[in-house]
Design an enzyme around this catalytic site. Structure first.
Site, PDB file in Angstrom:
ATOM      1  CE  LYS A   1     -35.594  -6.047 -24.985  1.00 26.84           C
ATOM      2  NZ  LYS A   1     -35.982  -5.267 -23.834  1.00 26.84           N
TER       3      LYS A   1
ATOM      4  CE  LYS B   1     -28.974  -6.560 -11.340  1.00 29.84           C
ATOM      5  NZ  LYS B   1     -29.826  -5.388 -11.325  1.00 29.84           N
TER       6      LYS B   1
ATOM      7  CE  LYS C   1     -39.293 -11.235 -14.868  1.00 22.06           C
ATOM      8  NZ  LYS C   1     -40.287 -10.342 -15.445  1.00 22.06           N
TER       9      LYS C   1
END
Ligand code: TRP
Length: 340
Positions: free
Chosen positions: A122, A204, A207
């Site tokens: 992050k 995968k 979002k």
């Protein structure tokens, strides 16, 4: 003589998990997480939480927050999470979590926080906003879990390091102030290691990345069909009993999730006979996917447009969660000598 313990005398294990309110839920979220919550709520004392405070570490603009929180609540309820069985609440509605976070911060060392993989990621992504909340993200997560004295935490592999830190903080607390917290561990049903691949063979479903290759629980029928029909295939195997290329295996994986076994077996044997027609298979899969997603989408839509209903769900969840939090905090304050 029968000396088994009556079922009622066995206290249920406590389960806790958090869901970040960032973006629309997709098929991977359903099969990787939500389906487990629905199963666990039948067996355990469950606390499921929308992590609105955690989202502030990376989303300082709060204009979208309420809508995102409502969406995640509506979609989980539409999938079958039942607020009569599990406490389903919002993190900011349990104020004691912030108090426990403060105490646990005294037991968390700067060095170990800086080494956390999610923090380093992050910090790299948002170099202009490396705030202390981001650094202590795992401490807040530990507070979420420990405030209910939870033993089981249904989360994916990416949360393993945070869980290990929660265990460390729990043990440090117990060692210093007396035994209050059980060690929380990741929990997964054996059969939940399902594969939910993206439709473009890049990994995968996700979002935010490659939205065209991810099936969202809010996608309409036309979009679902379009996304599935676009998945890459080829002319089919030339020889009998070949091995499937990854992108074909992915279509089979998705079919296994939503179609009947007979149907999947039929395409399996068509493949082995080198007579498979991928166009038909995708059409079939698309219809089964539409039948799977449509009721969830419609139910979520109805809930999200009923603010009163959402508030009722949040309130009921907060009441249950607060009751558990207050019991724990009484023990915490006593243990620390903050009982004057
Ligand atoms: N960090 C988790 C995630 O990114 C969300 C979360 C917040 C959580 N608090 C939690 C998960 C407590 C499990 C338990 O998905």
């Amino acid at each position: 003589m029968n000396n088994t313990i009556p079922a009622t005398a066995i206290t249920k294990k406590i389960v806790m998990s958090g869901i970040r309110p960032t973006g629309f839920l997709h098929l991977g979220n359903y099969f990787g997480a939500i389906r487990n919550y629905i199963k666990m709520q039948e067996e355990f004392e469950c606390y499921f939480m929308v992590a609105d405070l955690h989202s502030l570490t990376t989303h300082p603009d709060t204009k979208q927050l309420k809508q995102n929180v409502y969406r995640v609540i509506a979609e989980n309820i539409a999938c079958g999470l039942d607020s009569d069985k599990a406490a389903f609440y919002c993190q900011s509605h349990v104020r004691e979590t912030s108090e426990l976070y403060l105490y646990l911060n005294m037991l968390a060392y700067k060095g170990e926080l800086e080494k956390t993989v999610t923090f380093k990621d992050k910090a790299r992504q948002n170099p202009d906003n490396i705030n202390a909340g981001l650094l202590t993200y795992p401490v807040l997560q530990a507070a979420d879990i420990l405030i209910h004295r939870a033993s089981y935490v249904p989360v994916g592999k990416d949360q393993e390091q945070h869980l290990e830190m929660a265990r460390t903080f729990a043990n440090r607390f117990n060692h210093r102030y007396g035994n209050v917290f059980p060690e929380p561990h990741a929990f997964n049903y054996n059969d939940d290691l399902v594969k939910v691949p993206s439709l473009d063979n890049t990994g995968k479903m996700s979002k935010s990345e490659n939205q065209a290759a991810t099936l969202y629980l809010a996608d309409d029928d036309v979009t679902i069909r379009k996304k599935i029909m676009k998945a890459i295939t080829d002319n089919g195997p030339v020889e009998k009993n070949s091995t499937k290329p990854d992108y074909i295996d992915n279509i089979f994986s998705l079919m296994k999730l939503v179609s009947t076994k007979e149907k999947t077996d039929k395409y399996e044997s068509d493949f082995n006979n080198a007579s498979i027609r991928y166009g038909d298979m995708k059409k079939d899969l698309a219809e089964d996917m539409v039948n799977f997603i449509t009721p969830i989408r419609e139910k979520a839509f109805a809930i999200i447009n009923n603010e009163e209903e959402i508030k009722k769900i949040m309130k009921r969840g907060a009441e249950k969660a607060n009751e558990s939090a207050l019991t724990t905090m009484k023990m915490v304050r006593e243990g620390m000598g903050l009982n004057y």
